[in-house]
Design an enzyme around this catalytic site. Structure first.
Site, PDB file in Angstrom:
ATOM      1  N   ALA A 153     -62.227 112.028 -16.557  1.00 32.48           N
ATOM      2  CA  ALA A 153     -61.991 112.438 -15.172  1.00 32.48           C
ATOM      3  C   ALA A 153     -60.598 112.018 -14.746  1.00 32.48           C
ATOM      4  O   ALA A 153     -60.112 110.951 -15.120  1.00 32.48           O
ATOM      5  CB  ALA A 153     -63.041 111.820 -14.255  1.00 32.48           C
ATOM      6  N   ALA A 154     -59.934 112.847 -13.945  1.00 30.83           N
ATOM      7  CA  ALA A 154     -58.571 112.554 -13.512  1.00 30.83           C
ATOM      8  C   ALA A 154     -58.498 111.244 -12.729  1.00 30.83           C
ATOM      9  O   ALA A 154     -57.507 110.519 -12.823  1.00 30.83           O
ATOM     10  CB  ALA A 154     -58.037 113.704 -12.663  1.00 30.83           C
ATOM     11  N   CYS A 155     -59.555 110.924 -11.973  1.00 35.05           N
ATOM     12  CA  CYS A 155     -59.527 109.702 -11.172  1.00 35.05           C
ATOM     13  C   CYS A 155     -59.610 108.442 -12.033  1.00 35.05           C
ATOM     14  O   CYS A 155     -59.417 107.343 -11.547  1.00 35.05           O
ATOM     15  CB  CYS A 155     -60.660 109.713 -10.141  1.00 35.05           C
ATOM     16  SG  CYS A 155     -62.268 110.173 -10.782  1.00 35.05           S
ATOM     17  N   HIS A 156     -59.893 108.587 -13.329  1.00 36.88           N
ATOM     18  CA  HIS A 156     -59.944 107.453 -14.255  1.00 36.88           C
ATOM     19  C   HIS A 156     -58.872 107.559 -15.328  1.00 36.88           C
ATOM     20  O   HIS A 156     -58.966 106.916 -16.361  1.00 36.88           O
ATOM     21  CB  HIS A 156     -61.309 107.371 -14.939  1.00 36.88           C
ATOM     22  CG  HIS A 156     -62.425 107.069 -13.998  1.00 36.88           C
ATOM     23  ND1 HIS A 156     -63.736 107.368 -14.262  1.00 36.88           N
ATOM     24  CD2 HIS A 156     -62.429 106.510 -12.759  1.00 36.88           C
ATOM     25  CE1 HIS A 156     -64.501 107.005 -13.248  1.00 36.88           C
ATOM     26  NE2 HIS A 156     -63.733 106.490 -12.331  1.00 36.88           N
TER      27      HIS A 156
END
Length: 402
Positions: free
Chosen positions: A348-351
Protein backbone atom coordinates in the site's frame (compact mmCIF):
# COMPACT_ATOMS: atom_id res chain seq x y z
CA UNK A 1 4.54 8.87 -19.52
CA UNK A 2 5.08 7.47 -22.98
CA UNK A 3 8.27 8.41 -24.80
CA UNK A 4 10.28 9.61 -21.75
CA UNK A 5 11.74 6.31 -20.61
CA UNK A 6 9.50 5.85 -17.59
CA UNK A 7 6.37 3.84 -16.82
CA UNK A 8 3.84 4.78 -14.14
CA UNK A 9 2.29 1.54 -12.85
CA UNK A 10 0.98 2.65 -9.46
CA UNK A 11 -2.61 3.57 -10.27
CA UNK A 12 -3.95 1.87 -7.14
CA UNK A 13 -2.04 4.51 -5.15
CA UNK A 14 -3.43 7.43 -7.11
CA UNK A 15 -4.45 8.46 -10.61
CA UNK A 16 -3.83 11.70 -12.52
CA UNK A 17 -6.72 14.05 -13.13
CA UNK A 18 -8.47 13.35 -16.40
CA UNK A 19 -8.18 16.36 -18.77
CA UNK A 20 -11.98 16.72 -18.81
CA UNK A 21 -11.97 16.77 -15.00
CA UNK A 22 -9.32 19.50 -15.03
CA UNK A 23 -11.48 21.48 -17.44
CA UNK A 24 -14.56 21.26 -15.22
CA UNK A 25 -12.58 22.18 -12.09
CA UNK A 26 -11.04 25.17 -13.87
CA UNK A 27 -14.42 26.36 -15.11
CA UNK A 28 -15.89 26.01 -11.63
CA UNK A 29 -12.99 27.95 -10.08
CA UNK A 30 -13.69 30.79 -12.47
CA UNK A 31 -17.48 30.83 -12.52
CA UNK A 32 -18.84 29.02 -9.44
CA UNK A 33 -16.84 30.65 -6.65
CA UNK A 34 -19.88 31.85 -4.72
CA UNK A 35 -20.82 30.35 -1.36
CA UNK A 36 -23.35 27.56 -2.06
CA UNK A 37 -25.28 28.59 1.06
CA UNK A 38 -25.80 32.16 -0.15
CA UNK A 39 -29.27 33.05 -1.40
CA UNK A 40 -28.10 35.24 -4.28
CA UNK A 41 -27.43 34.16 -7.86
CA UNK A 42 -23.74 33.37 -7.34
CA UNK A 43 -24.60 31.10 -4.44
CA UNK A 44 -27.30 29.39 -6.46
CA UNK A 45 -24.85 28.80 -9.31
CA UNK A 46 -22.48 26.98 -6.95
CA UNK A 47 -25.34 25.11 -5.27
CA UNK A 48 -26.69 23.95 -8.61
CA UNK A 49 -23.24 22.63 -9.59
CA UNK A 50 -23.06 20.61 -6.37
CA UNK A 51 -26.51 19.22 -7.09
CA UNK A 52 -25.45 18.12 -10.58
CA UNK A 53 -22.34 16.48 -9.22
CA UNK A 54 -24.39 14.64 -6.61
CA UNK A 55 -26.52 13.20 -9.42
CA UNK A 56 -23.42 12.20 -11.42
CA UNK A 57 -21.83 10.41 -8.47
CA UNK A 58 -25.11 8.67 -7.67
CA UNK A 59 -25.47 7.47 -11.26
CA UNK A 60 -22.03 5.84 -11.08
CA UNK A 61 -23.21 3.48 -8.33
CA UNK A 62 -26.93 3.26 -9.26
CA UNK A 63 -28.01 5.25 -6.22
CA UNK A 64 -30.36 8.13 -5.47
CA UNK A 65 -28.75 11.57 -5.41
CA UNK A 66 -30.22 12.26 -1.96
CA UNK A 67 -28.11 9.40 -0.59
CA UNK A 68 -24.76 10.97 -1.50
CA UNK A 69 -22.84 13.11 1.03
CA UNK A 70 -19.58 14.75 -0.05
CA UNK A 71 -16.57 14.22 2.20
CA UNK A 72 -12.91 15.26 2.31
CA UNK A 73 -11.82 11.80 1.21
CA UNK A 74 -11.95 8.07 1.86
CA UNK A 75 -10.69 8.16 5.44
CA UNK A 76 -13.40 10.57 6.56
CA UNK A 77 -16.07 8.62 4.68
CA UNK A 78 -14.96 5.35 6.27
CA UNK A 79 -14.90 6.75 9.80
CA UNK A 80 -18.27 8.51 9.43
CA UNK A 81 -19.82 5.25 8.19
CA UNK A 82 -18.30 3.25 11.04
CA UNK A 83 -19.28 5.63 13.81
CA UNK A 84 -22.78 5.95 12.34
CA UNK A 85 -23.26 2.18 12.31
CA UNK A 86 -21.97 1.96 15.87
CA UNK A 87 -24.24 4.75 17.03
CA UNK A 88 -27.27 2.89 15.68
CA UNK A 89 -27.36 0.21 18.37
CA UNK A 90 -29.58 0.89 21.36
CA UNK A 91 -27.34 1.62 24.31
CA UNK A 92 -28.19 -0.09 27.61
CA UNK A 93 -29.04 1.97 30.68
CA UNK A 94 -25.80 3.47 31.97
CA UNK A 95 -26.82 2.66 35.56
CA UNK A 96 -26.79 -1.06 34.86
CA UNK A 97 -23.71 -3.02 35.89
CA UNK A 98 -23.68 -5.28 32.85
CA UNK A 99 -23.22 -3.01 29.83
CA UNK A 100 -23.33 -5.11 26.68
CA UNK A 101 -20.77 -4.00 24.12
CA UNK A 102 -21.82 -3.57 20.48
CA UNK A 103 -20.18 -6.18 18.26
CA UNK A 104 -18.45 -5.29 14.97
CA UNK A 105 -17.07 -7.58 12.26
CA UNK A 106 -14.41 -6.64 9.73
CA UNK A 107 -11.81 -8.52 7.69
CA UNK A 108 -8.12 -8.97 8.48
CA UNK A 109 -7.04 -7.20 5.25
CA UNK A 110 -8.81 -3.85 5.62
CA UNK A 111 -7.37 -0.42 4.95
CA UNK A 112 -5.87 1.26 8.03
CA UNK A 113 -8.65 3.86 8.15
CA UNK A 114 -11.06 1.03 8.97
CA UNK A 115 -8.80 -1.36 10.87
CA UNK A 116 -7.12 1.26 13.07
CA UNK A 117 -10.34 3.11 13.91
CA UNK A 118 -12.07 -0.08 14.99
CA UNK A 119 -9.01 -1.32 16.89
CA UNK A 120 -8.87 1.92 18.87
CA UNK A 121 -12.57 1.58 19.74
CA UNK A 122 -11.88 -1.96 20.94
CA UNK A 123 -8.83 -0.90 22.97
CA UNK A 124 -10.95 1.82 24.63
CA UNK A 125 -13.52 -0.80 25.63
CA UNK A 126 -16.24 0.66 23.41
CA UNK A 127 -16.80 -2.31 21.08
CA UNK A 128 -16.23 -6.03 20.76
CA UNK A 129 -14.36 -6.59 17.48
CA UNK A 130 -14.05 -9.75 15.37
CA UNK A 131 -11.81 -10.24 12.34
CA UNK A 132 -12.94 -12.53 9.52
CA UNK A 133 -9.90 -14.24 8.01
CA UNK A 134 -9.32 -14.34 4.26
CA UNK A 135 -8.47 -17.68 2.69
CA UNK A 136 -4.69 -18.17 2.81
CA UNK A 137 -4.66 -20.06 -0.46
CA UNK A 138 -6.32 -17.32 -2.47
CA UNK A 139 -6.60 -14.09 -0.47
CA UNK A 140 -10.37 -14.29 -0.90
CA UNK A 141 -12.94 -13.82 1.83
CA UNK A 142 -15.67 -16.42 2.09
CA UNK A 143 -19.13 -15.11 3.03
CA UNK A 144 -19.49 -17.78 5.70
CA UNK A 145 -16.26 -16.56 7.35
CA UNK A 146 -18.06 -13.28 8.01
CA UNK A 147 -21.56 -14.53 8.71
CA UNK A 148 -20.40 -17.22 11.16
CA UNK A 149 -19.13 -14.44 13.45
CA UNK A 150 -22.55 -12.75 13.80
CA UNK A 151 -24.08 -12.79 17.28
CA UNK A 152 -26.99 -11.06 18.99
CA UNK A 153 -24.88 -7.95 19.71
CA UNK A 154 -23.63 -7.49 16.14
CA UNK A 155 -24.58 -4.07 14.78
CA UNK A 156 -22.01 -3.39 12.04
CA UNK A 157 -20.00 -5.23 9.39
CA UNK A 158 -17.33 -3.46 7.31
CA UNK A 159 -15.58 -5.28 4.44
CA UNK A 160 -13.69 -3.62 1.58
CA UNK A 161 -14.94 -4.24 -1.96
CA UNK A 162 -11.48 -4.86 -3.45
CA UNK A 163 -8.12 -5.21 -1.78
CA UNK A 164 -5.64 -2.56 -2.84
CA UNK A 165 -2.59 -4.85 -2.62
CA UNK A 166 -3.84 -8.20 -3.91
CA UNK A 167 -6.53 -6.99 -6.31
CA UNK A 168 -8.93 -9.63 -4.97
CA UNK A 169 -12.62 -8.69 -5.02
CA UNK A 170 -14.55 -9.57 -1.88
CA UNK A 171 -18.03 -11.20 -1.87
CA UNK A 172 -19.91 -8.04 -0.92
CA UNK A 173 -23.09 -8.95 -2.81
CA UNK A 174 -23.30 -12.39 -1.19
CA UNK A 175 -22.77 -10.95 2.29
CA UNK A 176 -25.23 -8.12 1.64
CA UNK A 177 -27.96 -10.44 0.41
CA UNK A 178 -27.49 -12.76 3.38
CA UNK A 179 -27.66 -9.83 5.79
CA UNK A 180 -30.85 -8.55 4.18
CA UNK A 181 -32.59 -11.82 4.99
CA UNK A 182 -30.96 -12.08 8.40
CA UNK A 183 -32.08 -8.59 9.39
CA UNK A 184 -35.70 -9.54 8.77
CA UNK A 185 -35.33 -12.38 11.26
CA UNK A 186 -33.46 -10.19 13.75
CA UNK A 187 -36.20 -7.55 13.64
CA UNK A 188 -38.79 -10.19 14.48
CA UNK A 189 -36.67 -11.22 17.46
CA UNK A 190 -36.09 -7.64 18.67
CA UNK A 191 -32.38 -7.75 17.83
CA UNK A 192 -30.48 -4.76 16.43
CA UNK A 193 -30.17 -4.35 12.70
CA UNK A 194 -26.74 -5.13 11.27
CA UNK A 195 -25.56 -2.26 9.09
CA UNK A 196 -23.19 -3.11 6.24
CA UNK A 197 -20.37 -0.86 5.01
CA UNK A 198 -17.96 -1.38 2.14
CA UNK A 199 -14.97 0.71 1.10
CA UNK A 200 -15.07 0.81 -2.70
CA UNK A 201 -11.98 2.99 -3.15
CA UNK A 202 -10.22 0.43 -5.34
CA UNK A 203 -13.17 -0.92 -7.30
CA UNK A 204 -14.77 2.26 -8.68
CA UNK A 205 -13.70 2.90 -12.25
CA UNK A 206 -12.38 -0.64 -12.61
CA UNK A 207 -15.43 -2.87 -12.15
CA UNK A 208 -19.19 -2.31 -11.99
CA UNK A 209 -20.35 -1.03 -8.60
CA UNK A 210 -24.11 -1.11 -8.02
CA UNK A 211 -25.31 -0.44 -4.48
CA UNK A 212 -28.66 -2.10 -5.16
CA UNK A 213 -26.94 -5.35 -6.16
CA UNK A 214 -24.41 -5.14 -3.34
CA UNK A 215 -27.14 -4.53 -0.71
CA UNK A 216 -24.91 -2.20 1.35
CA UNK A 217 -25.99 0.53 3.74
CA UNK A 218 -22.79 2.58 3.41
CA UNK A 219 -20.31 2.77 0.53
CA UNK A 220 -17.11 4.83 0.44
CA UNK A 221 -16.16 6.73 -2.74
CA UNK A 222 -12.63 8.09 -3.29
CA UNK A 223 -12.11 10.48 -6.21
CA UNK A 224 -8.37 10.22 -6.77
CA UNK A 225 -8.63 6.49 -7.45
CA UNK A 226 -10.69 7.06 -10.64
CA UNK A 227 -9.04 10.13 -12.20
CA UNK A 228 -10.88 12.63 -10.03
CA UNK A 229 -9.76 15.12 -7.35
CA UNK A 230 -8.65 14.18 -3.84
CA UNK A 231 -12.03 14.40 -2.21
CA UNK A 232 -14.62 11.69 -1.63
CA UNK A 233 -18.22 10.90 -0.86
CA UNK A 234 -20.27 8.49 1.19
CA UNK A 235 -23.34 6.65 -0.03
CA UNK A 236 -25.90 6.16 2.74
CA UNK A 237 -28.89 4.00 1.82
CA UNK A 238 -32.17 5.90 2.25
CA UNK A 239 -30.26 8.58 4.13
CA UNK A 240 -33.21 10.79 4.94
CA UNK A 241 -35.51 8.01 6.15
CA UNK A 242 -33.71 4.79 7.10
CA UNK A 243 -29.94 4.62 7.63
CA UNK A 244 -28.33 6.76 10.36
CA UNK A 245 -25.53 9.19 9.63
CA UNK A 246 -23.69 10.85 12.53
CA UNK A 247 -21.78 13.96 11.42
CA UNK A 248 -18.07 13.93 12.18
CA UNK A 249 -17.90 17.73 12.05
CA UNK A 250 -20.20 20.17 13.82
CA UNK A 251 -20.70 23.67 12.48
CA UNK A 252 -22.88 25.49 10.01
CA UNK A 253 -24.84 22.44 8.93
CA UNK A 254 -23.82 22.29 5.28
CA UNK A 255 -24.55 19.17 3.23
CA UNK A 256 -28.07 19.05 4.68
CA UNK A 257 -26.64 18.99 8.20
CA UNK A 258 -24.49 15.90 7.61
CA UNK A 259 -21.10 17.50 6.86
CA UNK A 260 -20.47 21.01 8.16
CA UNK A 261 -18.01 23.27 6.37
CA UNK A 262 -18.47 25.33 3.21
CA UNK A 263 -18.52 22.94 0.27
CA UNK A 264 -15.47 22.77 -1.99
CA UNK A 265 -17.48 23.43 -5.15
CA UNK A 266 -14.70 23.08 -7.77
CA UNK A 267 -13.47 19.75 -6.42
CA UNK A 268 -17.03 18.47 -6.09
CA UNK A 269 -17.58 19.49 -9.71
CA UNK A 270 -14.47 17.53 -10.67
CA UNK A 271 -15.65 14.48 -8.75
CA UNK A 272 -18.96 14.60 -10.61
CA UNK A 273 -17.20 14.76 -13.98
CA UNK A 274 -14.92 11.85 -13.04
CA UNK A 275 -17.98 9.82 -12.07
CA UNK A 276 -19.69 10.64 -15.36
CA UNK A 277 -16.65 9.40 -17.30
CA UNK A 278 -16.91 6.07 -15.44
CA UNK A 279 -20.59 5.79 -16.33
CA UNK A 280 -19.87 6.47 -20.00
CA UNK A 281 -16.73 4.38 -20.46
CA UNK A 282 -16.47 1.63 -17.82
CA UNK A 283 -16.67 -1.29 -20.26
CA UNK A 284 -13.91 0.25 -22.38
CA UNK A 285 -11.75 0.90 -19.32
CA UNK A 286 -12.17 -2.68 -18.07
CA UNK A 287 -11.34 -4.18 -21.44
CA UNK A 288 -8.19 -2.09 -21.81
CA UNK A 289 -6.89 -2.77 -18.29
CA UNK A 290 -7.57 -6.49 -18.58
CA UNK A 291 -5.74 -6.71 -21.90
CA UNK A 292 -2.73 -4.78 -20.56
CA UNK A 293 -2.62 -6.84 -17.38
CA UNK A 294 -2.70 -10.13 -19.29
CA UNK A 295 0.00 -8.94 -21.70
CA UNK A 296 2.19 -7.85 -18.79
CA UNK A 297 1.83 -11.20 -17.04
CA UNK A 298 2.43 -13.24 -20.19
CA UNK A 299 5.54 -11.28 -21.21
CA UNK A 300 7.02 -11.29 -17.71
CA UNK A 301 6.62 -15.07 -17.49
CA UNK A 302 8.36 -15.42 -20.83
CA UNK A 303 11.28 -13.23 -19.81
CA UNK A 304 11.94 -13.87 -16.11
CA UNK A 305 12.74 -17.36 -14.79
CA UNK A 306 10.90 -18.44 -11.63
CA UNK A 307 8.68 -15.39 -11.51
CA UNK A 308 5.35 -15.91 -9.75
CA UNK A 309 2.04 -14.08 -10.02
CA UNK A 310 0.17 -14.05 -6.71
CA UNK A 311 -3.61 -14.14 -6.27
CA UNK A 312 -4.63 -15.27 -9.75
CA UNK A 313 -8.25 -15.79 -8.73
CA UNK A 314 -11.68 -14.73 -9.90
CA UNK A 315 -13.14 -12.28 -9.29
CA UNK A 316 -10.29 -9.78 -9.14
CA UNK A 317 -9.54 -6.29 -10.36
CA UNK A 318 -8.68 -6.05 -14.07
CA UNK A 319 -5.67 -3.81 -13.47
CA UNK A 320 -3.72 -5.27 -10.54
CA UNK A 321 -0.74 -7.63 -10.66
CA UNK A 322 0.89 -8.95 -7.48
CA UNK A 323 4.32 -9.91 -8.82
CA UNK A 324 6.70 -12.12 -6.84
CA UNK A 325 10.27 -11.81 -8.08
CA UNK A 326 12.63 -14.85 -8.13
CA UNK A 327 14.12 -16.27 -4.94
CA UNK A 328 17.29 -14.86 -3.38
CA UNK A 329 16.40 -11.28 -4.39
CA UNK A 330 14.03 -8.77 -2.82
CA UNK A 331 11.37 -6.60 -4.37
CA UNK A 332 13.09 -3.57 -2.88
CA UNK A 333 16.34 -4.44 -4.66
CA UNK A 334 14.58 -5.03 -7.98
CA UNK A 335 12.83 -1.66 -7.82
CA UNK A 336 16.11 0.02 -6.92
CA UNK A 337 17.70 -1.63 -9.95
CA UNK A 338 14.97 -0.11 -12.13
CA UNK A 339 16.75 3.23 -11.53
CA UNK A 340 13.54 5.21 -11.24
CA UNK A 341 12.22 4.04 -14.59
CA UNK A 342 9.30 2.08 -13.09
CA UNK A 343 6.82 3.64 -10.69
CA UNK A 344 5.35 0.74 -8.67
CA UNK A 345 4.86 -0.18 -5.01
CA UNK A 346 5.96 -2.82 -2.54
CA UNK A 347 2.51 -2.68 -0.93
CA UNK A 348 0.00 0.00 0.00
CA UNK A 349 1.23 3.51 -0.81
CA UNK A 350 0.64 4.62 2.79
CA UNK A 351 3.23 2.03 3.92
CA UNK A 352 5.74 2.64 1.12
CA UNK A 353 8.52 3.71 3.51
CA UNK A 354 8.18 0.65 5.75
CA UNK A 355 10.96 -1.93 5.64
CA UNK A 356 8.70 -4.65 7.00
CA UNK A 357 6.90 -7.12 4.70
CA UNK A 358 3.27 -6.19 4.07
CA UNK A 359 0.93 -7.45 6.79
CA UNK A 360 -1.86 -7.59 4.20
CA UNK A 361 0.13 -9.93 1.96
CA UNK A 362 1.02 -12.15 4.89
CA UNK A 363 -2.60 -12.21 6.08
CA UNK A 364 -3.49 -13.23 2.52
CA UNK A 365 -1.26 -16.30 2.63
CA UNK A 366 2.27 -15.22 1.71
CA UNK A 367 5.23 -15.96 3.96
CA UNK A 368 7.32 -12.99 5.16
CA UNK A 369 9.97 -13.95 2.63
CA UNK A 370 7.44 -14.15 -0.20
CA UNK A 371 5.87 -10.84 0.82
CA UNK A 372 9.33 -9.28 0.76
CA UNK A 373 9.70 -10.42 -2.86
CA UNK A 374 6.37 -8.96 -4.00
CA UNK A 375 5.83 -5.87 -6.13
CA UNK A 376 2.37 -4.44 -6.74
CA UNK A 377 1.84 -3.27 -10.30
CA UNK A 378 -1.41 -1.45 -11.07
CA UNK A 379 -2.33 -0.41 -14.59
CA UNK A 380 -4.33 2.63 -15.64
CA UNK A 381 -7.21 2.98 -18.03
CA UNK A 382 -4.99 4.78 -20.57
CA UNK A 383 -1.71 2.90 -20.04
CA UNK A 384 -0.22 2.48 -23.54
CA UNK A 385 1.12 -0.83 -24.84
CA UNK A 386 4.56 0.78 -25.14
CA UNK A 387 4.69 1.29 -21.35
CA UNK A 388 3.84 -2.36 -20.75
CA UNK A 389 6.62 -3.42 -23.13
CA UNK A 390 9.02 -0.95 -21.52
CA UNK A 391 8.14 -2.17 -18.02
CA UNK A 392 8.76 -5.81 -18.96
CA UNK A 393 12.17 -4.89 -20.37
CA UNK A 394 13.22 -2.84 -17.34
CA UNK A 395 11.96 -5.40 -14.79
CA UNK A 396 13.69 -8.24 -16.64
CA UNK A 397 17.02 -6.40 -16.61
CA UNK A 398 16.54 -5.37 -12.96
CA UNK A 399 15.91 -8.96 -11.87
CA UNK A 400 19.04 -10.14 -13.71
CA UNK A 401 21.18 -7.49 -12.02
CA UNK A 402 19.68 -8.33 -8.63
Amino acid sequence: MEGIGKAYLDYNATTPLDPLVIGVITESLKCEWGNPSSAHSLGKLASDRIGRSREQVAAMINAHANDIVFMSGGTEANIVALQSGLNSITKPNSKECNIVLPHVITSNVEHDSVKNYLSVQQDCGKIDLSFAQVDKASGQLRPESVLSLVNNRTCLISVMHANNETGVLMPIMEIGQALKALNVSRSQNNLPKIYFHTDSAQSLGKVKVDVKQLEVDYLTIVGHKFYGPRIGALFVKDLLTQTPLVPLLQGGGQERGFRSGTENTPMIAGLGQAAELVVQNLDKYMEHMTRCRNALISNLKDQIHDIRINFVVDPRLPNTVSLQVPQNVTAQKVLENCNGKIFASLGAACHSNSQKPSSILMASGLSPEEAGRTIRISIGRTTPDSEIEFAVKVLTEACKRA
